[in-house]
Design a protein around this motif. Structure first.
Motif, PDB file in Angstrom:
ATOM      1  N   TYR A  75     -23.511   6.961 -29.987  1.00 37.40           N
ATOM      2  CA  TYR A  75     -23.171   6.633 -31.377  1.00 37.40           C
ATOM      3  C   TYR A  75     -22.620   7.857 -32.097  1.00 37.40           C
ATOM      4  O   TYR A  75     -21.615   7.779 -32.803  1.00 37.40           O
ATOM      5  N   MET A  78     -19.087   8.862 -30.764  1.00 33.45           N
ATOM      6  CA  MET A  78     -18.059   7.931 -31.210  1.00 33.45           C
ATOM      7  C   MET A  78     -17.781   8.091 -32.703  1.00 33.45           C
ATOM      8  O   MET A  78     -16.633   8.036 -33.137  1.00 33.45           O
ATOM      9  N   LYS A  79     -18.824   8.318 -33.480  1.00 37.86           N
ATOM     10  CA  LYS A  79     -18.642   8.509 -34.917  1.00 37.86           C
ATOM     11  C   LYS A  79     -17.792   9.739 -35.185  1.00 37.86           C
ATOM     12  O   LYS A  79     -16.897   9.709 -36.023  1.00 37.86           O
ATOM     13  N   LEU A  82     -14.140   8.946 -34.374  1.00 36.17           N
ATOM     14  CA  LEU A  82     -13.513   7.967 -35.262  1.00 36.17           C
ATOM     15  C   LEU A  82     -13.375   8.427 -36.708  1.00 36.17           C
ATOM     16  O   LEU A  82     -12.459   7.996 -37.400  1.00 36.17           O
ATOM     17  N   ALA A 129     -16.895   4.679 -39.735  1.00 35.78           N
ATOM     18  CA  ALA A 129     -17.102   5.241 -38.400  1.00 35.78           C
ATOM     19  C   ALA A 129     -18.509   4.926 -37.898  1.00 35.78           C
ATOM     20  O   ALA A 129     -18.697   4.626 -36.715  1.00 35.78           O
ATOM     21  N   THR A 130     -19.493   4.966 -38.788  1.00 37.02           N
ATOM     22  CA  THR A 130     -20.870   4.661 -38.406  1.00 37.02           C
ATOM     23  C   THR A 130     -20.997   3.212 -37.960  1.00 37.02           C
ATOM     24  O   THR A 130     -21.543   2.918 -36.889  1.00 37.02           O
ATOM     25  N   SER A 133     -18.971   2.506 -34.705  1.00 39.53           N
ATOM     26  CA  SER A 133     -19.596   3.150 -33.563  1.00 39.53           C
ATOM     27  C   SER A 133     -20.779   2.340 -33.058  1.00 39.53           C
ATOM     28  O   SER A 133     -20.936   2.132 -31.844  1.00 39.53           O
ATOM     29  N   TYR A 136     -19.319  -1.089 -31.526  1.00 36.45           N
ATOM     30  CA  TYR A 136     -18.595  -0.891 -30.274  1.00 36.45           C
ATOM     31  C   TYR A 136     -19.541  -0.523 -29.142  1.00 36.45           C
ATOM     32  O   TYR A 136     -19.485  -1.115 -28.061  1.00 36.45           O
ATOM     33  N   ASN A 137     -20.404   0.452 -29.364  1.00 35.18           N
ATOM     34  CA  ASN A 137     -21.309   0.899 -28.299  1.00 35.18           C
ATOM     35  C   ASN A 137     -22.328  -0.168 -27.928  1.00 35.18           C
ATOM     36  O   ASN A 137     -22.662  -0.323 -26.746  1.00 35.18           O
ATOM     37  N   SER A 177     -18.023   7.406 -24.501  1.00 36.54           N
ATOM     38  CA  SER A 177     -18.080   7.918 -25.882  1.00 36.54           C
ATOM     39  C   SER A 177     -17.672   9.374 -25.988  1.00 36.54           C
ATOM     40  O   SER A 177     -17.420   9.861 -27.092  1.00 36.54           O
TER      41      SER A 177
END
Length: 181
Positions: A75, A78-79, A82, A129-130, A133, A136-137, A177
């Motif tokens: 997470y 990815m955040k 993004l 983004a949070t 993330s 998606y994850n 990620s």
């Protein structure tokens, strides 16, 4: 002295926006979501694969803990990736929004407007983004888990199926990620 302190504080805030560190609120949200999503395989293997919870308690605890840790890291990765992409895409719309707010204010200067735009842009990018993330994850983890559990490792014993399905799903999500795109 006051000017140096203000500049240093502004620089610290700017650096904080570009760091990999997450806020306490985001961290708590990430840990909570990772724990819930990591616990989903418990039901899957208990009810569908007929694994007794009391017999495999240690396996379940270790698998859930490791999965929670790596999903939380995924997470965060990815955040970070993004956040800046989203900020760039939202910059024009936020600039228009703040300009509308400042049209009636005659006392506002360009620095105040730019600071407000930067702050708002970071807030929007951080929130989007949070949430993306997490979505998606979670989706990627659950699809990997189902494919591995029901198709790849279906003929293995339930213990091996659980360990490999959860372990590989977590590893795949974590590795994806860490990419740049």
């Amino acid at each position: 002295m006051s000017n140096q302190r203000t500049t240093s504080r502004d620089e610290d805030l700017l650096l904080q926006d570009f760091s990999r560190n997450v806020t306490t609120k985001s961290w708590a949200l990430f840990i909570g979501n990772a724990a819930v999503v990591s616990a989903i395989p418990l039901w899957l293997f208990w009810r569908i694969h007929q694994m007794d919870i009391t017999s495999y308690f240690i396996h379940f605890i270790i698998g859930t803990a490791i999965s929670t840790y790596f999903l939380n890291s995924a997470y965060q990765n990815m955040k970070f990736i993004l956040k800046h992409k989203i900020a760039q895409k939202r910059e024009e719309a936020i600039n228009r929004e703040i300009t509308k707010l400042f049209t009636n204010d005659k006392n506002a200067n360009k620095k105040d407007k730019d600071d407000r735009v930067l702050t708002r842009k970071n807030e929007v990018a951080d929130f989007e983004a949070t949430t993306f993330s997490i979505f998606y994850n979670n989706a990627f983890y659950l699809v990997c888990l189902i494919v591995l559990s029901f198709f790849v490792f279906k003929n293995f014993s339930p213990t091996v199926n659980y360990l490999f399905s959860v372990g590989l799903s977590t590893a795949i999500v974590f590795l994806f990620s860490t990419g740049e795109k």
